[in-house]
Design a protein around this motif. Sequence first.
Motif, PDB file in Angstrom:
ATOM      1  N   ARG A 156       0.836  -1.206   0.000  1.00  0.00           N
ATOM      2  CA  ARG A 156       0.000   0.000   0.000  1.00  0.00           C
ATOM      3  C   ARG A 156       0.870   1.256   0.000  1.00  0.00           C
ATOM      4  NH1 ARG A 156      -4.324  -1.565   3.794  1.00  0.00           N
ATOM      5  NH2 ARG A 156      -2.827  -1.081   5.396  1.00  0.00           N
ATOM      6  N   ASN A 157       2.050   1.156   0.593  1.00  0.00           N
ATOM      7  CA  ASN A 157       2.977   2.286   0.603  1.00  0.00           C
ATOM      8  C   ASN A 157       3.796   2.380  -0.685  1.00  0.00           C
ATOM      9  OD1 ASN A 157       2.229   3.239   3.084  1.00  0.00           O
ATOM     10  ND2 ASN A 157       3.697   1.973   4.187  1.00  0.00           N
ATOM     11  N   GLY A 158       3.462   1.562  -1.639  1.00  0.00           N
ATOM     12  CA  GLY A 158       4.090   1.696  -2.951  1.00  0.00           C
ATOM     13  C   GLY A 158       5.259   0.770  -3.219  1.00  0.00           C
ATOM     14  N   GLU A 159       5.369  -0.310  -2.453  1.00  0.00           N
ATOM     15  CA  GLU A 159       6.492  -1.231  -2.673  1.00  0.00           C
ATOM     16  C   GLU A 159       6.062  -2.391  -3.565  1.00  0.00           C
ATOM     17  OE1 GLU A 159       9.001  -2.804   0.451  1.00  0.00           O
ATOM     18  OE2 GLU A 159       8.254  -1.214   1.735  1.00  0.00           O
ATOM     19  N   PRO A 160       6.463  -2.403  -4.821  1.00  0.00           N
ATOM     20  CA  PRO A 160       6.066  -3.506  -5.705  1.00  0.00           C
ATOM     21  C   PRO A 160       6.587  -4.863  -5.240  1.00  0.00           C
ATOM     22  CG  PRO A 160       7.604  -2.007  -6.814  1.00  0.00           C
ATOM     23  CD  PRO A 160       7.279  -1.384  -5.503  1.00  0.00           C
ATOM     24  N   GLU A 161       7.786  -4.874  -4.637  1.00  0.00           N
ATOM     25  CA  GLU A 161       8.355  -6.166  -4.197  1.00  0.00           C
ATOM     26  C   GLU A 161       7.464  -6.823  -3.150  1.00  0.00           C
ATOM     27  OE1 GLU A 161       9.857  -3.269  -3.637  1.00  0.00           O
ATOM     28  OE2 GLU A 161      11.439  -3.115  -5.135  1.00  0.00           O
ATOM     29  N   PHE A 198       4.218  -6.523  -2.866  1.00  0.00           N
ATOM     30  CA  PHE A 198       3.018  -7.078  -3.484  1.00  0.00           C
ATOM     31  C   PHE A 198       3.358  -8.350  -4.254  1.00  0.00           C
ATOM     32  CE2 PHE A 198      -0.422  -7.400  -6.592  1.00  0.00           C
ATOM     33  CZ  PHE A 198      -1.473  -7.473  -5.698  1.00  0.00           C
ATOM     34  N   MET A 232       1.986  -8.241 -12.103  1.00  0.00           N
ATOM     35  CA  MET A 232       2.698  -6.965 -11.936  1.00  0.00           C
ATOM     36  C   MET A 232       2.626  -6.136 -13.221  1.00  0.00           C
ATOM     37  SD  MET A 232       3.528  -7.277  -8.834  1.00  0.00           S
ATOM     38  CE  MET A 232       4.631  -5.955  -8.399  1.00  0.00           C
ATOM     39  N   ALA A 250       0.918   3.146  -9.809  1.00  0.00           N
ATOM     40  CA  ALA A 250       0.441   2.603  -8.527  1.00  0.00           C
ATOM     41  C   ALA A 250       1.551   2.554  -7.499  1.00  0.00           C
ATOM     42  CB  ALA A 250      -0.123   1.198  -8.737  1.00  0.00           C
ATOM     43  N   TRP A 251       2.771   2.478  -8.005  1.00  0.00           N
ATOM     44  CA  TRP A 251       3.904   2.384  -7.083  1.00  0.00           C
ATOM     45  C   TRP A 251       4.382   3.794  -6.774  1.00  0.00           C
ATOM     46  CZ3 TRP A 251       2.648  -1.995  -5.662  1.00  0.00           C
ATOM     47  CH2 TRP A 251       2.356  -3.017  -6.544  1.00  0.00           C
ATOM     48  N   ARG A 252       3.768   4.375  -5.783  1.00  0.00           N
ATOM     49  CA  ARG A 252       3.967   5.780  -5.431  1.00  0.00           C
ATOM     50  C   ARG A 252       5.446   6.109  -5.211  1.00  0.00           C
ATOM     51  NH1 ARG A 252       3.522   7.933  -0.252  1.00  0.00           N
ATOM     52  NH2 ARG A 252       2.753   5.918   0.462  1.00  0.00           N
TER      53      ARG A 252
END
Lengths: 201, 160
Positions: free
Chosen positions: A13-18, A20, B70, B77-79
């Motif tokens: 939610r804080n923007g970390e793709p890893e 997710f 992904m 989306a990846w702020r």
Amino acid sequence: MAPTDIELVERARNGEPEAFRDLVVRHQRRVYAVALGIVKDRDLAWDVAQEVFVRVHQHLSECRDGAAFMTWLRRITARVAIDVLRKERPSRRNDVADVPEAVLREAAPGVLATALGTDPQETVLRRELSGRLTEALGQLPETHRAILVLREMDGLSYEELAERLSIPKGTVMSRLFHARKKMQVLLAGYAGIDAPGGGAP
Amino acid sequence: MRCAGAAPLLGSLPGELDPTEEALLRAHLSTCPSCQARQADLQALSGLLQEGLLVEAARRDLSGLADGVMARIPASAWRGAPAGPLGRLLSFLRRHRILAAASALAPALAALALYLYIGRTAGPGPAGLAVEVTSEDLAAIVLETSDGPVILVGESSEGT
């Protein structure tokens, strides 16, 4: 120590793709398995699993605790799989509408329990039947597949199944009974167990 | 209760039936070998479907599934997470907020260390000597005044 689901959710939610990605990898096998059980087609199950996680990401902000995450993930999986099934239905003419009449005859009650023995985890027969499970599941009508998978994989109660499938509780119980009965007949056939006619008087 | 009514109740989860149904089922089971056998079948097959589906899922290589997911999520989306080394650095700082906060105090600490160093090695300097240390938007200035050293910490004036 591996991060919990909710930690990964917060980081994603804080923007970390890893984070997710880790969440997807952690749950993808189960989500794919449930999807496969319901839609029975491997490629369709793959699409369902991807769609599930995309929706999960779209609604990450709504998930606030770890216990709710699993319930939420299961709910989305069931919804997406059932929706896909409904959309696919008209074009899937090879979907067996029902188990053939000859197969519908109930296996003699107790034969599977006897064959599998008192410690079913250890029997060769159980492993063999487990390996042919998707084949048997594929022979059931879609309504029976969905209810059986949601009950056995997600442990949904009669009330939850009624809500999820938009059918009355009585229909859930009846449908579940028939689905299990057909599955037992098919498995008894795979196991080479005689399935004399008969049924509930 | 007859078998036709009892059979659909078999396989219910604990507490799932209402008390009347539960009592009727129990009474029927105590006298019906067929339904006892049906219940034994259900117990024997318990967990089989789950095992079978998970085994089937394990047979398929799912390594590309996460990549597909992904790829479908927009980069926006990846702020504040640009790709490459900068993205990894920002991601690291987000995960280690205490470290990031400590780094914000670095100019003040550096100034203090410098002041102590000057004071110990060069003796008292001329009044009004100012040493400025800056880092990104923060700056610390050590003023050597006649009343003693004064450390000023504030936003950097560079670029303004």
